[in-house]
Structure formats: C-alpha cells, structure tokens
Design an enzyme around this catalytic site. Sequence first.
Site, mmCIF file in Angstrom:
data_model
loop_
_atom_site.group_PDB
_atom_site.id
_atom_site.type_symbol
_atom_site.label_atom_id
_atom_site.label_comp_id
_atom_site.label_asym_id
_atom_site.label_seq_id
_atom_site.Cartn_x
_atom_site.Cartn_y
_atom_site.Cartn_z
ATOM 1 N N LYS A 103 0.816 -1.211 0.000
ATOM 2 C CA LYS A 103 0.000 0.000 0.000
ATOM 3 C C LYS A 103 0.851 1.264 0.000
ATOM 4 C CE LYS A 103 -4.179 -2.158 1.602
ATOM 5 N NZ LYS A 103 -3.657 -3.553 1.712
HETATM 6 C C1 LIG Z 1 -4.271 -4.656 1.139
HETATM 7 C C2 LIG Z 1 -3.458 -5.900 0.985
HETATM 8 C C3 LIG Z 1 -3.820 -6.917 0.075
HETATM 9 C C4 LIG Z 1 -5.088 -6.853 -0.759
HETATM 10 O O1 LIG Z 1 -5.019 -5.874 -1.770
HETATM 11 P P1 LIG Z 1 -6.363 -5.373 -2.498
HETATM 12 O O2 LIG Z 1 -5.946 -4.189 -3.284
HETATM 13 O O3 LIG Z 1 -7.328 -5.028 -1.407
HETATM 14 O O4 LIG Z 1 -6.843 -6.507 -3.352
HETATM 15 C C5 LIG Z 1 -2.992 -8.013 -0.051
HETATM 16 N N1 LIG Z 1 -1.879 -8.151 0.714
HETATM 17 C C6 LIG Z 1 -1.503 -7.201 1.603
HETATM 18 C C7 LIG Z 1 -0.293 -7.414 2.413
HETATM 19 C C8 LIG Z 1 -2.263 -6.039 1.769
HETATM 20 O O5 LIG Z 1 -1.899 -5.102 2.664
#
Ligand SMILES: *Cc1c(COP(=O)(O)O)cnc(C)c1O
Length: 475
Positions: A117
């Site tokens: 993120k």
């Molecule tokens: C948020 C997250 C996901 C999922 O991603 P999306 O965009 O919601 O599909 C997968 N792995 C980690 C470590 C995350 O923080």
Amino acid sequence: MRYISTRATATPQSERKRFCEILLEGLAPDGGLYLPETYPQVEPATLTRWRGLSYADLAFEVLSLYVDDIPAEDLRALCRNTYTQAVFGTAAIVPLKKLEDGLYLEALSNGPTLAFKDMAMQLLGNLFEYELARRGEELNIFGATSGDTGSAAEYAMRGKKGVRVFMTSPDGRMSPFQQAQMFSLLDENIYNIAITGVFDDCQDLVKAVSGDLEFKRKYKIGTVNSINWARLMAQVVYYFAGYLQSTTSNEERVSFTVPSGNFGNVCAGHVARMMGLPIAQLVVATNENDVLDEFFRTGVYRVRGTADTHETSSPSMDISKASNFERFVFDLLGRDGARTADLFGAQVPRQGRFDLGADPVFAQAASRYGFASGKSTHQDRLDTIRSTWQKYGVVVDTHTADGLKVAQEHRQAGVPMVVLETALPIKFAATIVEALGREPERPAQFVGIEALPKKVRVMAPDVQAIKDLIAQACA
Ligand SMILES: *Cc1c(COP(=O)(O)O)cnc(C)c1O
C-alpha cells in the site's frame, strides 16, 4: 483525460471530471467509482523507450497519460520525490526476485510500512499536499484500520502541510509490531485513536462522522480508502515495471498473480492490460474469504455477512465484499453504466448477490480480459512458506504465500509468472514461526520499535467525543 462514474449512463461534458477534481473525492455522487473515459494506449515503440527509465520517470510517463491538470514539471518532481531509494530501499524500487526459471516475485513491500500500500499511498501524500496548497485548503482524513491501510496512510501523510490524519483502530487488536509502527509516529498532524471495541465499531464511527454532511463539510473530512482513483493509477506503474524487468522484447507476454482482497491491486493490472501491456493472465489469489474466486469460477458475486467473513492468517485479504470490483464489472459489461448501477446499486444491496454465470460476457472475463483465480487456506499458506524456504531459501509473508500457491496452479509454458509480494514476513511473524519454527528477519530500521515512545489516545466508540476531538484539533 476526463473521468466518469461506473454508474453513469450518458455523462454530459460538464460532469466529466478532471484528475484533480476527483483526487480528494471518494465515490462519485451517484454511488459509482471513477474511471477514465478511455484507456490510453501504449504503443510498442513507447514501451521500448520506457525500458531504460528509472521507476520515478516511468511513473511520470504513465501518470502523464491520466493527469493533464498538473504541469508536467511539477508532476515529474512529485514522482521523483516519491519513488526514492531512501524511502523504498533499492534503486529499482520494485526489484524482481527470481525464484526459478519463469517464476518471479516482484517486491512491492520495501516502503516505510513494509506492505504494497506504500506504493500508492506515498504518492498520494505528495499529491494531496501539492493540490491542497494550490487550493489553499485543508483536509482531515478520518479512517478506520485493522492494520496495513492505516499505517500506510499515516506514513504517507506525516508532516504534510494542510493534512491531518485521525486513524481509529480496535484497542489491543493489532499485532504488537503494527501497533508500534503506527503509535510511534509523533508528528503533530497524526492522531492515533484506539477504540475500545472491534474493527466494526471503528468503521461505524467513520460512517457516522462522514454521514453528518454539515460536520463533514465544515471540517473538510476526507478518506484515503482503496477506491480512490489516484491510488489505483499509481499501482498501474509497477505492472509496467514488472513487465519491463522480466522481458527483453515486447513480443513476450507475462502473467501476474495478485494476492487480492478489495480488488484494488489486481484492478490496476487490468488497467495496465487495457493500456496494451502484453499481460497473458491476471490471476486473482484469495484466502478463505473467496468472494472473488467464486465469481471467476461461477459468475456469482456474493457478498459475505460478518459471520461468514473469516479471520485468517493473511488478514489484509479478509474482506466481505471487494470494493473495487465494480470497476472491472463495468468494463466487462461493455461499460454499461445502467447495468452496473443495477448490479451494485440495487441487486447487491437488496439480495447480497448477482449472477452473471449465464451471461455471455462472463466467459470474456477469462478469454478477453485474461482473468483466472484460485484460493489458498491456512494449511496451504504454511506449506507454501515452508516449501519456498526449502526450495529457494526465501521467506515470504502469508499474503504472498497465498499468491505463490495459486500461481503454481496457473503457470503456462513459456510465459513468465510474476507473483506480487505484498508484504514482508516480519509483519506476520506468528505464522512464520508456525511454519518455519523461527522468527523472520527484521529490517534494521525496525529493530526495537516496540520500545519507542507511543502517541495514542484510547477512546470509547462515542461519535460526539470523536467529533469534539477533530473540532479541537482544527481550532
Ligand atoms: C491490502 C493488501 C492486500 C489486498 O489488496 P487489495 O488491493 O485489497 O486486493 C494483499 N496483501 C496485503 C499485504 C495487503 O496489505
């Protein structure tokens, strides 16, 4: 470039928004999600030219196709200030790790909070500061987190002018590492609020505060959730970077496997593919919360209730509905806003589901858009963490393990498979210990963070008390 809502039928020119108009917004007024009205096409000659670029300059090139209301030199500077070795640990920013011939991990989790993120949120922090300064405005981000999103938002917004972050989290329920990561931020514009309750109580507070439209307007309340177009756009860049690193010519095709929850990450892959990036398959990997795997197998999209939403060892994929999924369905339906509005604005709220299984467009999810899917369980996760360690000497986190497990089921001869590494193992140490019998490595900058001074206030889930806190901070 103009933006339209996934629920719009005919959008008059005056309602087609520019990038900076939707930058600070969440949903479109009709409840839909914003998408560009067309996907800009990247010709092979352009892709060849991009092969030599740094990640920051590649980001500038991709973003330039979507942003025409920030002067080019400013946008380039924003990208160069965001994607630095100092923040992301390596010159490549998203280096590929080769596990074996045809199988790679793309490291998206070397940013400040060790999860993917950061890739988008760090850019968002700089874009918000830039745009708020240009408008002479302020923004109060009010959110709820059970882990990754809140800390990524705080590390992106810390010290930024014009922005305050009020982040609620369930008191005592995040891992000690996650608590230390968030609560050790001492910046004046960061407010950590531990709510005596569960995550749903935090979300209810966000709904209640944002639902008070007068309060929301007066105190400029905003969010940074995963439906924000700018986040999705920033994520498109690392699909290009992964492709360019794993190929030498544009004749080659590459597949990606994406550990998925809200469909934000893999939706960016869909956008990259629509721009002409030679992607063979986009493989959606879910954990026990298999809303998306069920759709890609059967055509049924069925939202889960709280009781049906499992708490798993890959918690950032524990979702009951996939908030970005509407964007893909809009494209799948040939950009039919009326049908999209019916599915997501009527059928899902009323029946909790819709079924495209008998519709001819459903087959196109695979044949035309390259989608495939699979599911991984706690036992799969443990097995994959163990086998990846034994075979390649690499420790992967639980989410990446879900991706690797599903990727193995979809590999095709002659097509490299790139699995997106979405977090580092240290964030989910308990499961690593369960799988390997030892603690994962801890990056140097995180040694001893549990002992740092913390700034957090514990509050009851009381809407008025939260509003008072925000009002005081703005006074
Ligand atoms: C948020 C997250 C996901 C999922 O991603 P999306 O965009 O919601 O599909 C997968 N792995 C980690 C470590 C995350 O923080």
